[in-house]
Design an enzyme around this catalytic site. Structure first.
Site, PDB file in Angstrom:
ATOM      1  N   ILE A 158       0.934  -1.169   0.023  1.00 46.11           N
ATOM      2  CA  ILE A 158      -0.229  -0.032   0.124  1.00 46.11           C
ATOM      3  C   ILE A 158       0.762   1.272  -0.118  1.00 46.11           C
ATOM      4  O   ILE A 158       2.014   1.186   0.844  1.00 46.11           O
ATOM      5  CB  ILE A 158      -0.995   0.188   1.195  1.00 46.11           C
ATOM      6  CG1 ILE A 158      -2.018  -1.113   1.198  1.00 46.11           C
ATOM      7  CG2 ILE A 158      -1.676   1.370   1.391  1.00 46.11           C
ATOM      8  CD1 ILE A 158      -2.788  -1.275   2.305  1.00 46.11           C
ATOM      9  N   CYS A 159       0.625   2.255  -0.724  1.00 45.52           N
ATOM     10  CA  CYS A 159       1.322   3.317  -0.823  1.00 45.52           C
ATOM     11  C   CYS A 159       2.501   3.394  -0.970  1.00 45.52           C
ATOM     12  O   CYS A 159       3.178   3.026  -1.885  1.00 45.52           O
ATOM     13  CB  CYS A 159       0.865   4.372   0.281  1.00 45.52           C
ATOM     14  SG  CYS A 159       0.928   6.218   0.147  1.00 45.52           S
ATOM     15  N   LEU A 160       3.353   3.630   0.227  1.00 44.94           N
ATOM     16  CA  LEU A 160       4.768   3.579   0.037  1.00 44.94           C
ATOM     17  C   LEU A 160       5.396   1.968  -0.131  1.00 44.94           C
ATOM     18  O   LEU A 160       6.262   2.006  -0.830  1.00 44.94           O
ATOM     19  CB  LEU A 160       5.361   4.095   1.457  1.00 44.94           C
ATOM     20  CG  LEU A 160       6.834   3.683   1.666  1.00 44.94           C
ATOM     21  CD1 LEU A 160       7.792   4.619   0.979  1.00 44.94           C
ATOM     22  CD2 LEU A 160       7.347   3.680   3.393  1.00 44.94           C
TER      23      LEU A 160
END
Length: 232
Positions: A158-160
């Site tokens: 997720i994301c990073l």
């Protein structure tokens, strides 16, 4: 003598009720209705009783992120790390159990934990270098080895976490582009001839897919960070 006449009747009634109760407690498939006698045998052959000593809920390892998750208000220790509760609840909502993988604990302990889980979740955050990046890469390579060996071992980033995997897979730490948008809605433009089968968008009604490209339904909230734009 009159009372004795009721005994056979009561016994017969009791047997009929017992048989009816036994039948009602058995759930039959339509194909089994004609052969109720073989239900118990079929059930035992195809649906063995769960082993009470085993827990069939999958175990997901979540890698902790540097910091205290509160901008230093909880701890200023350089070795502090945290996992947001939302990630734990996300995994638990799907029926999984969670084991925390502390990114800066001894590697032998970290990889020992890796053998106890059924999948990995990489969280969002800001750390794109140093020990955290190295550990993410080492774990990812272990995951690839497991899958290459035939062990289905999923990873969810997720994301990073997704950004780091993009950097690792491409072997290019400069693959990400600068992007700055905070609290802004936008449209979502699909690449021409993109195939959405097998993706989240496959379940979207055609009307909603069309609105995504014409109405500002997508939330953008990125604070001067690097993003990787992936095209299917």
């Amino acid at each position: 003598p009159r009372n004795c006449l009721w005994i056979p009747i009561l016994l017969c009634l009791f047997n009929e009720l017992s048989f009816a109760e036994a039948e009602s407690s058995t759930i039959l498939l339509p194909s089994q209705q004609h052969n109720a006698d073989s239900v118990s045998t079929t059930f035992c052959a195809h649906c063995p009783a769960p082993d009470p000593s085993l827990n069939y809920r999958p175990v997901i390892g979540i890698l902790s992120h540097p910091g205290d998750g509160a901008s230093g208000r909880l701890s200023n220790a350089t070795n502090a790390s945290y996992i947001s509760a939302s990630y734990v609840k996300f995994a638990e909502s799907g029926g999984a159990r969670v084991i925390p993988l502390i990114f800066n604990e001894p590697e032998e302990i970290l990889f020992e934990k890796l053998e106890l889980v059924n999948g990995i979740l990489y969280t969002g955050g800001w750390a794109k270098s140093g020990l955290y990046y190295d550990i993410v890469e080492k774990i990812f390579k272990k995951i690839l080895e497991k899958n290459d060996a035939g062990d289905h071992f999923p990873v969810y980033a997720i994301c990073l976490g997704f950004e780091l995997l993009s950097m690792i897979v491409s072997e290019d730490r400069n693959i990400l582009e600068t992007f700055d948008r905070a609290n802004q809605a936008s449209t979502l433009q699909f690449v021409k001839n993109i195939n959405i089968e097998g993706t989240l968008f496959q379940r979207f009604p055609p009307e909603l897919l069309k609105k995504l490209s014409t109405d500002c339904l997508v939330m953008q909230n990125h604070h001067v960070r690097k993003l990787c734009f992936m095209y299917g």
